[in-house]
Design an enzyme around this catalytic site. Structure first.
Site, PDB file in Angstrom:
ATOM      1  N   GLU A 155      28.019  37.635  21.560  1.00 62.81           N
ATOM      2  CA  GLU A 155      27.123  38.033  20.461  1.00 62.81           C
ATOM      3  C   GLU A 155      27.638  39.245  19.703  1.00 62.81           C
ATOM      4  O   GLU A 155      27.295  40.386  20.004  1.00 62.81           O
ATOM      5  CB  GLU A 155      25.716  38.340  21.024  1.00 62.81           C
ATOM      6  N   LYS A 175      26.306  33.519  20.016  1.00 60.57           N
ATOM      7  CA  LYS A 175      25.039  33.966  19.444  1.00 60.57           C
ATOM      8  C   LYS A 175      25.342  34.732  18.162  1.00 60.57           C
ATOM      9  O   LYS A 175      25.402  35.959  18.144  1.00 60.57           O
ATOM     10  CB  LYS A 175      24.314  34.842  20.471  1.00 60.57           C
ATOM     11  N   SER A 218      17.758  36.057  15.649  1.00 58.69           N
ATOM     12  CA  SER A 218      16.928  36.105  14.435  1.00 58.69           C
ATOM     13  C   SER A 218      17.178  37.381  13.642  1.00 58.69           C
ATOM     14  O   SER A 218      16.997  37.382  12.418  1.00 58.69           O
ATOM     15  CB  SER A 218      15.446  35.932  14.755  1.00 58.69           C
ATOM     16  N   GLY A 219      17.543  38.454  14.289  1.00 59.33           N
ATOM     17  CA  GLY A 219      18.032  39.653  13.615  1.00 59.33           C
ATOM     18  C   GLY A 219      17.041  40.365  12.714  1.00 59.33           C
ATOM     19  O   GLY A 219      17.449  41.142  11.858  1.00 59.33           O
TER      20      GLY A 219
HETATM   21  P1  13P Z   1      16.443  38.912  17.785  1.00 64.05           P
HETATM   22  O1  13P Z   1      16.236  37.431  17.741  1.00 64.05           O
HETATM   23  O2  13P Z   1      15.184  39.697  17.781  1.00 64.05           O
HETATM   24  O3  13P Z   1      17.440  39.365  16.767  1.00 64.05           O
HETATM   25  O4  13P Z   1      17.099  39.259  19.201  1.00 64.05           O
HETATM   26  C1  13P Z   1      18.252  38.644  19.553  1.00 64.05           C
HETATM   27  C2  13P Z   1      18.835  39.246  20.766  1.00 64.05           C
HETATM   28  O5  13P Z   1      19.945  39.697  20.765  1.00 64.05           O
HETATM   29  C3  13P Z   1      18.047  39.243  21.993  1.00 64.05           C
HETATM   30  O6  13P Z   1      18.851  38.854  23.069  1.00 64.05           O
END
Ligand code: 13P
Length: 370
Positions: free
Chosen positions: A216, A258, A300-301
């Site tokens: 990620e 991710k 989702s960021g």
């Molecule tokens: P969000 O979907 O809130 O961006 O979180 C992603 C994340 O990295 C959690 O593991």
């Protein structure tokens, strides 16, 4: 024509020298100095785990908020950050009826991996009973990157192998390491290379210990830039990340990605439709991600639940070489946090009395958010 002449005059032997040159040029064994790297003892299991997490119609529930971040979420609904409240909230998430139909994996914070639900059952067991693979956040968070433009790097490699071996024993089968790249702050060459190398070392160590690494490199939404700039940065980040993973002998069929979706910056004057986001994001994936990777599970960021869902839906209108799904935290939990339970709605402070929350309250993901 020029090159043909050059070849003829400079490199090819004269016809009269053919015999001699054949002797001189007799094939010699080519020695390539390479060490054959042994595959992870878990290779087959890693592929199986990755495929299970990337199974049709399902995605990942990211519930790996650190205790500090979980505290912020609880504070937003007026609850104290106690272990009992974190346990109650996480119990609520993992016992949602029908969860296993939509969720294939759940990323946990270390506390939750060893935690029981309110009824005393282990949380990992509740997940496993529903066909949900337990995963674990293994990075140790972001700290300032010296020598950069106020950027950060992700810690956690020291002692990682031993920690992951213990997590495997406790039931985890995949891992997550989140590092970030900031567009307004650069990104500098140094920050991108550091992010890629850290992810690659983590991925290799995870595969060695039986955990499928979720890779990620989050490209933060913050900024006024347009979608083209995000696309350009994302191409660079994923090129570096795959190069570093190849250098570290990471098995691509045993990883999950991710990524962030390719969108304009959160403060950009331009807005993109779901079709535009899908077009740019799929173009990025096709250019950079080998089809052997089983699953692309987007974060989702800071997008709203509706935005994140519409964008993902647009990406799945045609066939893709990978399973394209979600690994959302905020875009799965925000409404859940805000929805009053019957007992809360009858409490003295009605939920409507709470101040409204700004839509993108979490889009800025700095060192403390996970
Ligand atoms: P969000 O979907 O809130 O961006 O979180 C992603 C994340 O990295 C959690 O593991």
């Amino acid at each position: 024509m020029a090159s043909a002449t050059l070849l003829k005059s400079s490199f090819l032997p004269k016809k009269s020298e053919w015999g001699a040159s054949r002797q001189v040029a007799a094939p010699r064994p080519v020695t390539v100095s390479m060490v054959v790297v042994r595959a992870s003892a878990y290779a087959d299991e890693l592929v199986k785990t990755a495929k299970t997490v990337a199974s049709p119609g399902r995605g990942i529930l990211a519930m790996d908020e650190s205790n500090a971040t979980c505290g912020k979420r609880l504070a937003s609904i007026g609850l104290e950050n106690t272990e009992a409240n974190r346990q109650a909230y996480r119990t609520l998430l993992v016992t949602a009826p029908g969860l296993g139909q939509y969720i294939s994996g759940a990323i946990l914070f270390e506390e939750t991996l060893y935690q029981s639900a309110v009824d005393g059952r282990k949380i990992v067991d509740i997940l496993a009973e529903q066909g949900i693979v337990p995963g674990i956040k293994v990075d140790k968070g972001l700290v300032p990157l010296a020598g950069s433009n106020n950027e950060s790097w992700c810690q956690g490699l020291d002692g990682l192998a031993a920690r992951e071996a213990a997590y495997y024993q406790a039931g985890a089968r995949f891992a997550k390491w989140r590092t970030v790249v900031s567009i307004p702050n650069g990104p500098s060459e140094l920050a991108v290379k550091e992010a890629a190398w850290g992810l690659a070392r983590y991925a290799a160590i995870s595969q060695d210990n039986g955990l499928v690494p979720i890779v990620e490199p989050e490209i933060l939404l913050d900024g006024e830039h347009g979608i083209e700039r995000t696309f350009e940065v994302a191409q660079k980040v994923w090129a570096e990340t795959f190069y570093a993973m190849a250098e570290n002998n990471v098995m691509f069929e045993g990883i999950l990605l991710k990524p962030s979706m390719v969108t304009p910056g959160a403060e950009s004057k331009d807005k993109a439709t779901p079709e535009q986001v899908a077009e740019y994001t799929l173009k990025l994936l096709h250019r950079r991600i080998p089809p052997s990777v089983p699953g692309i599970m987007f974060l989702s960021g800071g997008q709203s639940e509706v935005e994140a869902t519409q964008n993902l839906n647009a990406m799945n209108q045609g066939a893709n070489p990978w399973h394209v799904s979600f690994s959302y935290a905020r875009a799965l939990q925000n409404t859940c946090l805000k929805t009053p339970t019957p007992s809360r709605s009858s409490a003295s402070t009605p939920p409507t009395a709470r101040p409204p929350r700004p839509r993108r309250e979490c889009s800025s993901r700095t060192t403390a958010t996970k």
